[in-house]
Design an enzyme around this catalytic site. Structure first.
Site, PDB file in Angstrom:
ATOM      1  N   ASP A   1      -0.093   4.876   1.465  1.00  0.00           N
ATOM      2  CA  ASP A   1      -0.252   5.728   2.655  1.00  0.00           C
ATOM      3  C   ASP A   1      -0.024   4.933   3.931  1.00  0.00           C
ATOM      4  O   ASP A   1      -0.636   3.887   4.153  1.00  0.00           O
ATOM      5  CB  ASP A   1      -1.649   6.343   2.675  1.00  0.00           C
ATOM      6  CG  ASP A   1      -1.871   7.288   1.502  1.00  0.00           C
ATOM      7  OD1 ASP A   1      -1.089   8.238   1.365  1.00  0.00           O
ATOM      8  OD2 ASP A   1      -2.817   7.045   0.718  1.00  0.00           O
TER       9      ASP A   1
ATOM     10  N   ASP B   1       0.871  -1.160   0.000  1.00  0.00           N
ATOM     11  CA  ASP B   1       0.000   0.000   0.000  1.00  0.00           C
ATOM     12  C   ASP B   1       0.918   1.223   0.000  1.00  0.00           C
ATOM     13  O   ASP B   1       2.138   1.095   0.179  1.00  0.00           O
ATOM     14  CB  ASP B   1      -0.887  -0.029   1.248  1.00  0.00           C
ATOM     15  CG  ASP B   1      -1.872   1.123   1.308  1.00  0.00           C
ATOM     16  OD1 ASP B   1      -2.281   1.615   0.245  1.00  0.00           O
ATOM     17  OD2 ASP B   1      -2.218   1.533   2.436  1.00  0.00           O
TER      18      ASP B   1
END
Length: 496
Positions: free
Chosen positions: A48, A46
Site C-alpha cells: 500500500d 511494501d
C-alpha cells in the site's frame, strides 16, 4: 500575496535569478545516507502506497465508512453524517494530544509550531496553547512511543502513514460537532472510538471489498510500478513483498498493476505480516496460503517462489533466505512500521516513499515561494548582523525587520497547507516527521517510479551541508538544486 518593502524588492531582484535557475526535479531520489545501487542484490517492497498508489477517493471512502460506524456501532449523534471528508485539512506526521483533543505540528526539538494547533476544525489561539503547555515544549515523556503510538503514559499520538489522513480529519470533525453543540465528552473515549472505527474499516475487510469492486477508481500509476518491477527483474535482481494487507486484496491490485502473472516477478510474497511486530516478534511462524485463501498447517522449511505466506517474522525470514545486511533495499511509506527496525536492528538499506514530495517541490519551484524564501533568509541575516548595534536608529530598523519577518513566516506555512504547512518544516526547523525520515531512510522519493530515472549502478550522495560551527562557504553551497549525480537527467524539452 506577500508585500515587500523597497529594500526587500532590491534583495529579491539581486538574488532570485541565481536561485530560480536551479529548480528541483520532483522525480529526484534524495539521499540521507550514501548508497550505491551497485551493492543492492535484493529489493523488497511494501504494497500500500509503495507499489499501489491510491486516488483521493479512498480517503473519502475510509472517512465515510468510519463516520457511519461511529454512528451505528458507538451511538454517536446522527448529525455527524453532515460532515464530509476535507481533502486538504491535515498533513501526515501531525501529533494528537489524546487528553486535550488537540491536533498539532511539532518540530524536531519537541516544540509546538504556534498557529498549527487545532481543536476540532478551528485553530487554538497562541496564548491558550502557551498557557496549556506552559510554553511550547512537549516533554519527552509525553511524546508518542517509538512507533508513534499513544501508550504507557504517552499522551501524544503521531500519525505517520497516509491512511491516517482520514482518521485525523474524522477526529477533528467529531470534536467540532461536540463543541458546536456544547456536548460534554471525554476526549480519551473519542480518540479510542475513532481509532477503533478506522481499524474496523481495514480489519473487517470493508475497505478491501470496496477497492476490489472498483479497482480503476482507487488505484493510480499502476504502469509505473510495473515498469520498475520489470526493470529490476530484467537485471536479475531478487524481489520480495512484505505487506500487512490480505492476499485477495493484494492479488486483485497486483493483477491490475502488473497482470495475472505478477507473482512470477517475486521470489517471496508475505501477506498479513503484522508489521511492525513482524520485525521484532520471533514467535510467529510462517503459514502457507493457497490461491483460494485456505491456510495450510505444514512446517515451512524454505520460502518458495510462487507460494504465498502469511505472518511469520523477520528472524525466520533471514534464516530461510540468507538475505542479510546492506545488499537488501526495502521500500515502504511508513517510516516507523516499515523502515525503522530494518535500519536500526538489521542493517538493511531503506527507501521511504513520500508522495507529498511531488506537490511540495512544485510549490518550492514557484516564483512566489522563491521570492518569499529569498527575502526571509536575507531578513534573518540582516537581523543577525545588525542586532549588535544598540543605537536607537539601528534598533528601530531591526525591530521593523523582526516584525516583517514574523509577518512573513505564516505565509511560508500557508503556501503548503493553510492549517499545518509543510510536511518537512516548522518555519526554519525540520519537523518531527522530517527528523525521523532522515534517521530511518537512506533514500526517499515521491514514488517508486523515480527509480526509472537511474541505472542500477548509480550511487546516491547526500549533499554536504555545513554544520553550524563550520564555514558556510562549501563549494556545493553555491548550488541550490541537487548535484548532477543525484538529479535525474532531463532533456531540454523537459526543462522547458
Amino acid at each position: 500575496k506577500a508585500k515587500y518593502s523597497p529594500l526587500s524588492r532590491n534583495v529579491i531582484r539581486y538574488l532570485t535569478p541565481v536561485i530560480s535557475t536551479n529548480s528541483v526535479n520532483p522525480d529526484t531520489i534524495f539521499a540521507n545516507n550514501e548508497m550505491s545501487l551497485r551493492d543492492i542484490e535484493i529489493y523488497g517492497f511494501d504494497y500500500d502506497y509503495t507499489l499501489a498508489f491510491y486516488s483521493s477517493h479512498l480517503h473519502t471512502l475510509i472517512f465515510n465508512i468510519a463516520r457511519d460506524i461511529l454512528i451505528s456501532n458507538h451511538r454517536y449523534p446522527e448529525g455527524l453524517r453532515k460532515y464530509e471528508y476535507i481533502p486538504n485539512f491535515a498533513v501526515r506526521g501531525l501529533h494528537y494530544d489524546v487528553q486535550k483533543a488537540l491536533l498539532m505540528k511539532i518540530d524536531a526539538f519537541h516544540y509546538i509550531q504556534l498557529g498549527t494547533v487545532y481543536r476540532g476544525l478551528h485553530p487554538v489561539p497562541d496564548e491558550e496553547v502557551i498557557a496549556m503547555y506552559e510554553g511550547c515544549h512537549v516533554p519527552l515523556e509525553n511524546m508518542s512511543d517509538f512507533y508513534g503510538k499513544s501508550s504507557h503514559g504517552h499522551t501524544m499520538k503521531q500519525f505517520m502513514d497516509i491512511f491516517s489522513l482520514p482518521e485525523m480529519t474524522l477526529l477533528s470533525c467529531v470534536n467540532d460537532f461536540f463543541m458546536r453543540h456544547n456536548i460534554d465528552y471525554e476526549p480519551v473515549h473519542l480518540y479510542k472510538d475513532v481509532k477503533e472505527a478506522i481499524r474496523d474499516v481495514h480489519v473487517k475487510g470493508i475497505m478491501y471489498r470496496a477497492v476490489e469492486a472498483d479497482i480503476e477508481k482507487y488505484i493510480c500509476y499502476g504502469e509505473q510500478s510495473h515498469a520498475v518491477l520489470k526493470k529490476l527483474s530484467e537485471h536479475g535482481k531478487k524481489m520480495f513483498l512484505i505487506t500487512n494487507s490480505p492476499f485477495d486484496f493484494v492479488d486483485r491490485g497486483m493483477s491490475y498493476i502488473v497482470g495475472k502473472d505478477w507473482r512470477d516477478l517475486f521470489d517471496v510474497v508475505i501477506v498479513q505480516a503484522d508489521k511492525p511486530s513482524f520485525f521484532n516478534d520471533r514467535r510467529k511462524p510462517f503459514r502457507r496460503v493457497t490461491d483460494k485463501g485456505a491456510l495450510l498447517w505444514d512446517r515451512i522449511h524454505r520460502l518458495e517462489k510462487g507460494q504465498i505466506y502469511k505472518q511469520g517474522n523477520l528472524y525466520e525470514f533471514l534464516r530461510l533466505t540468507g538475505w542479510r545486511g546492506s545488499k537488501v533495499l526495502y521500500f515502504g511509506d511508513h517510516i516507523y512500521s516499515d523502515l525503522a527496525d530494518l535500519t536500526l536492528k538489521h542493517g538493511w538499506r531503506t527507501g521511504a516513499i513520500i508522495p507529498e514530495l511531488r506537490k511540495e517541490i512544485k510549490i518550492m519551484n514557484t516564483e512566489q515561494y522563491v521570492h518569499m524564501m529569498t527575502w526571509l533568509q536575507a531578513l534573518t541575516g540582516l537581523i543577525e548582523q545588525m542586532q549588535v548595534h544598540r543605537d536607537s536608529a539601528s534598533q528601530a530598523v531591526v525591530e521593523e525587520w523582526i516584525r516583517e519577518r514574523e509577518a512573513m513566516r505564516p505565509q511560508t506555512k500557508d503556501i503548503f497547507n493553510a492549517q499545518f504547512g509543510s510536511l518537512f518544516r516548522t518555519y526554519h526547523n525540520p519537523t518531527y516527521f522530517s527528523r525521523r525520515l532522515s534517521r530511518f531512510a537512506d533514500i526517499y522519493m515521491a514514488s517508486i517510479s523515480c527509480l526509472l530515472n537511474y541505472d542500477l549502478q548509480h550511487t546516491f550522495f547526500p549533499r554536504r551541508t555545513p554544520l553550524q560551527h563550520e564555514s558556510p562557504f562549501w563549494p556545493e553551497q553555491s548550488h541550490v538544486s541537487l548535484s548532477a549525480s543525484s538529479q535525474p537527467h532531463r532533456t531540454k524539452a523537459e526543462s522547458d
